[in-house]
Design a protein around this motif. Structure first.
Motif, PDB file in Angstrom:
ATOM      1  N   ALA A  41     -37.166 -14.996  31.274  1.00 35.25           N
ATOM      2  CA  ALA A  41     -36.354 -16.043  30.666  1.00 35.25           C
ATOM      3  C   ALA A  41     -35.057 -15.502  30.090  1.00 35.25           C
ATOM      4  CB  ALA A  41     -37.159 -16.754  29.578  1.00 35.25           C
ATOM      5  N   VAL A  42     -35.103 -14.306  29.520  1.00 38.80           N
ATOM      6  CA  VAL A  42     -33.897 -13.721  28.932  1.00 38.80           C
ATOM      7  C   VAL A  42     -32.852 -13.471  30.014  1.00 38.80           C
ATOM      8  CG1 VAL A  42     -32.977 -11.724  27.699  1.00 38.80           C
ATOM      9  CG2 VAL A  42     -35.187 -12.693  27.035  1.00 38.80           C
ATOM     10  N   ARG A  43     -33.268 -12.882  31.096  1.00 39.25           N
ATOM     11  CA  ARG A  43     -32.331 -12.629  32.203  1.00 39.25           C
ATOM     12  C   ARG A  43     -31.828 -13.939  32.789  1.00 39.25           C
ATOM     13  NH1 ARG A  43     -32.487 -12.048  37.741  1.00 39.25           N
ATOM     14  NH2 ARG A  43     -31.060 -10.491  38.616  1.00 39.25           N
ATOM     15  N   LEU A  44     -32.719 -14.935  32.850  1.00 42.38           N
ATOM     16  CA  LEU A  44     -32.344 -16.230  33.404  1.00 42.38           C
ATOM     17  C   LEU A  44     -31.196 -16.853  32.606  1.00 42.38           C
ATOM     18  CD1 LEU A  44     -33.500 -17.831  35.816  1.00 42.38           C
ATOM     19  CD2 LEU A  44     -34.844 -19.141  34.180  1.00 42.38           C
ATOM     20  N   VAL A  45     -31.300 -16.780  31.289  1.00 43.13           N
ATOM     21  CA  VAL A  45     -30.269 -17.371  30.430  1.00 43.13           C
ATOM     22  C   VAL A  45     -28.989 -16.539  30.457  1.00 43.13           C
ATOM     23  CG1 VAL A  45     -29.680 -17.937  28.043  1.00 43.13           C
ATOM     24  CG2 VAL A  45     -31.929 -18.531  28.944  1.00 43.13           C
ATOM     25  N   LYS A  46     -29.122 -15.222  30.373  1.00 46.10           N
ATOM     26  CA  LYS A  46     -27.947 -14.356  30.301  1.00 46.10           C
ATOM     27  C   LYS A  46     -27.118 -14.380  31.581  1.00 46.10           C
ATOM     28  CE  LYS A  46     -29.188 -10.970  26.743  1.00 46.10           C
ATOM     29  NZ  LYS A  46     -27.927 -11.163  25.994  1.00 46.10           N
ATOM     30  N   THR A  47     -27.744 -14.617  32.716  1.00 44.42           N
ATOM     31  CA  THR A  47     -27.016 -14.649  33.988  1.00 44.42           C
ATOM     32  C   THR A  47     -26.617 -16.060  34.403  1.00 44.42           C
ATOM     33  OG1 THR A  47     -29.104 -14.714  35.212  1.00 44.42           O
ATOM     34  CG2 THR A  47     -28.139 -12.545  34.801  1.00 44.42           C
ATOM     35  N   ASP A  48     -26.936 -17.049  33.574  1.00 41.55           N
ATOM     36  CA  ASP A  48     -26.622 -18.439  33.901  1.00 41.55           C
ATOM     37  C   ASP A  48     -25.165 -18.734  33.511  1.00 41.55           C
ATOM     38  OD1 ASP A  48     -26.483 -21.153  34.294  1.00 41.55           O
ATOM     39  OD2 ASP A  48     -28.222 -21.646  33.058  1.00 41.55           O
ATOM     40  N   PRO A  49     -24.324 -19.067  34.470  1.00 39.71           N
ATOM     41  CA  PRO A  49     -22.920 -19.349  34.133  1.00 39.71           C
ATOM     42  C   PRO A  49     -22.728 -20.617  33.316  1.00 39.71           C
ATOM     43  CG  PRO A  49     -23.349 -19.822  36.452  1.00 39.71           C
ATOM     44  CD  PRO A  49     -24.574 -19.161  35.917  1.00 39.71           C
ATOM     45  N   LYS A  50     -23.735 -21.502  33.267  1.00 45.64           N
ATOM     46  CA  LYS A  50     -23.615 -22.747  32.509  1.00 45.64           C
ATOM     47  C   LYS A  50     -23.893 -22.541  31.015  1.00 45.64           C
ATOM     48  CE  LYS A  50     -24.833 -25.864  36.327  1.00 45.64           C
ATOM     49  NZ  LYS A  50     -25.750 -26.952  36.764  1.00 45.64           N
ATOM     50  N   VAL A  51     -24.557 -21.463  30.661  1.00 46.67           N
ATOM     51  CA  VAL A  51     -24.889 -21.204  29.261  1.00 46.67           C
ATOM     52  C   VAL A  51     -23.636 -20.700  28.543  1.00 46.67           C
ATOM     53  CG1 VAL A  51     -26.313 -19.822  27.692  1.00 46.67           C
ATOM     54  CG2 VAL A  51     -27.281 -20.710  29.823  1.00 46.67           C
ATOM     55  N   SER A  52     -23.404 -21.223  27.342  1.00 43.56           N
ATOM     56  CA  SER A  52     -22.203 -20.867  26.582  1.00 43.56           C
ATOM     57  C   SER A  52     -22.245 -19.415  26.133  1.00 43.56           C
ATOM     58  CB  SER A  52     -22.064 -21.780  25.365  1.00 43.56           C
ATOM     59  OG  SER A  52     -23.105 -21.531  24.435  1.00 43.56           O
ATOM     60  N   ALA A  53     -21.064 -18.858  25.913  1.00 43.64           N
ATOM     61  CA  ALA A  53     -20.960 -17.472  25.458  1.00 43.64           C
ATOM     62  C   ALA A  53     -21.568 -17.308  24.075  1.00 43.64           C
ATOM     63  CB  ALA A  53     -19.490 -17.037  25.461  1.00 43.64           C
ATOM     64  N   GLU A  54     -21.493 -18.337  23.240  1.00 43.80           N
ATOM     65  CA  GLU A  54     -22.057 -18.262  21.894  1.00 43.80           C
ATOM     66  C   GLU A  54     -23.569 -18.097  21.934  1.00 43.80           C
ATOM     67  OE1 GLU A  54     -22.133 -20.865  17.723  1.00 43.80           O
ATOM     68  OE2 GLU A  54     -21.021 -21.586  19.473  1.00 43.80           O
ATOM     69  N   VAL A  55     -24.238 -18.868  22.797  1.00 45.91           N
ATOM     70  CA  VAL A  55     -25.693 -18.750  22.913  1.00 45.91           C
ATOM     71  C   VAL A  55     -26.072 -17.380  23.457  1.00 45.91           C
ATOM     72  CG1 VAL A  55     -27.736 -19.626  24.115  1.00 45.91           C
ATOM     73  CG2 VAL A  55     -26.086 -21.229  23.147  1.00 45.91           C
ATOM     74  N   LYS A  56     -25.307 -16.890  24.408  1.00 48.92           N
ATOM     75  CA  LYS A  56     -25.608 -15.574  24.958  1.00 48.92           C
ATOM     76  C   LYS A  56     -25.453 -14.490  23.901  1.00 48.92           C
ATOM     77  CE  LYS A  56     -24.458 -16.676  29.762  1.00 48.92           C
ATOM     78  NZ  LYS A  56     -23.591 -16.385  30.931  1.00 48.92           N
ATOM     79  N   ARG A  57     -24.523 -14.654  22.976  1.00 51.66           N
ATOM     80  CA  ARG A  57     -24.374 -13.690  21.888  1.00 51.66           C
ATOM     81  C   ARG A  57     -25.565 -13.741  20.935  1.00 51.66           C
ATOM     82  NH1 ARG A  57     -18.866 -15.364  21.924  1.00 51.66           N
ATOM     83  NH2 ARG A  57     -19.332 -16.795  20.190  1.00 51.66           N
ATOM     84  N   GLU A  58     -26.087 -14.946  20.712  1.00 49.88           N
ATOM     85  CA  GLU A  58     -27.254 -15.104  19.833  1.00 49.88           C
ATOM     86  C   GLU A  58     -28.523 -14.515  20.451  1.00 49.88           C
ATOM     87  OE1 GLU A  58     -27.721 -16.220  16.834  1.00 49.88           O
ATOM     88  OE2 GLU A  58     -25.727 -16.993  16.364  1.00 49.88           O
ATOM     89  N   LEU A  59     -28.555 -14.446  21.769  1.00 49.51           N
ATOM     90  CA  LEU A  59     -29.758 -13.999  22.469  1.00 49.51           C
ATOM     91  C   LEU A  59     -29.818 -12.465  22.464  1.00 49.51           C
ATOM     92  CD1 LEU A  59     -32.275 -14.767  23.961  1.00 49.51           C
ATOM     93  CD2 LEU A  59     -30.956 -14.962  26.069  1.00 49.51           C
ATOM     94  N   LYS A  60     -30.387 -11.933  21.412  1.00 50.44           N
ATOM     95  CA  LYS A  60     -30.536 -10.492  21.258  1.00 50.44           C
ATOM     96  C   LYS A  60     -31.901 -10.210  20.632  1.00 50.44           C
ATOM     97  CE  LYS A  60     -27.879 -10.858  16.978  1.00 50.44           C
ATOM     98  NZ  LYS A  60     -26.647 -10.440  16.271  1.00 50.44           N
ATOM     99  N   PRO A  61     -32.418  -9.009  20.795  1.00 46.97           N
ATOM    100  CA  PRO A  61     -33.762  -8.715  20.267  1.00 46.97           C
ATOM    101  C   PRO A  61     -33.814  -8.850  18.751  1.00 46.97           C
ATOM    102  CG  PRO A  61     -33.065  -7.036  21.836  1.00 46.97           C
ATOM    103  CD  PRO A  61     -31.862  -7.867  21.546  1.00 46.97           C
TER     104      PRO A  61
END
Length: 221
Positions: free
Chosen positions: A76-96
């Motif tokens: 799921a983590v890779r799915l979200v991080k590689t999804d171009p539709k997901v905002s940059a802000e959410v990708k920044r929040e997605l950390k261990p």
């Protein structure tokens, strides 16, 4: 002449005695045979039911439960991080949060009417577990495609009997993270290759509950 006074010849009397002896012997043999059949553990009658039970057991084996199918797990983590539709802000929040543990909740289920199970991913914050993004991925041609997303925090998506249910908390000034003023629950259903809104519920919460200390009980007289 004395031997003939009983009216029977010696030969005929001997033959009668032999016939009687043979009949008695046959009767005794029959009695022994019947006794053997009725005795426990030695007659053919004992072997009959045991053999029947063995055949019945062989003909009716106990059913073996087949294991339930486990859905294929996705990264799921890779799915979200590689999804171009997901905002940059959410990708920044997605950390261990701790070690390699990421703040994501993942659900599998049927939402879009196909045989493969869909994947619902909720991205949360590490500190207070607030949902910052909810996504639905559908398998198409061997890859997962983003078919729904909501990125207005706090938000959380779930699968409910084949429908997609998205909950959004509404905070007013002074509300704590654990005590929102209201919530909006939206139910979506898959139709014409997209999710369409079916129902919307608005819930207002009382600020009085839990906000005032309970009065002390009066002493008994």
């Amino acid at each position: 002449m004395r031997g003939l006074t009983n009216g029977r010849s010696p030969g005929r009397g001997r033959n009668g005695t032999q016939a009687t002896s043979a009949a008695v012997a046959a009767f005794v043999a029959l009695g022994v045979s019947l006794s053997g059949c009725g005795a426990g553990g030695t007659g053919a009658r004992d072997e009959g039911p045991a053999h029947a039970e063995a055949v019945e057991g062989a003909a009716s084996p106990s059913p073996v439960a087949s294991p339930s199918k486990v859905p294929e797990r996705v990264d799921a983590v890779r799915l979200v991080k590689t999804d171009p539709k997901v905002s940059a802000e959410v990708k920044r929040e997605l950390k261990p949060c701790v070690g390699d543990q990421y703040p994501v909740d993942v659900s599998y289920g049927k939402l879009t009417g196909q045989s493969a199970e869909d994947v619902v991913v909720n991205v949360l914050t590490c500190g207070d577990g607030v949902g910052v993004g909810s996504y639905v991925y559908r398998e198409e041609d061997g890859a997962y495609q983003n078919v729904f997303q909501a990125e207005e925090p706090p938000v959380y998506a779930e699968i409910d009997r084949g429908d997609l249910v998205v909950s959004k908390q509404v905070y007013e000034k002074g509300d704590s993270v654990s005590s929102p003023s209201s919530s909006i629950v939206i139910t979506y259903r898959w139709a014409s290759d997209r999710f369409a809104e079916e129902y919307r519920t608005h819930n207002d919460y009382s600020n009085a509950v839990g906000g005032m200390p309970s009065p002390a009980p009066e002493p008994e007289n």
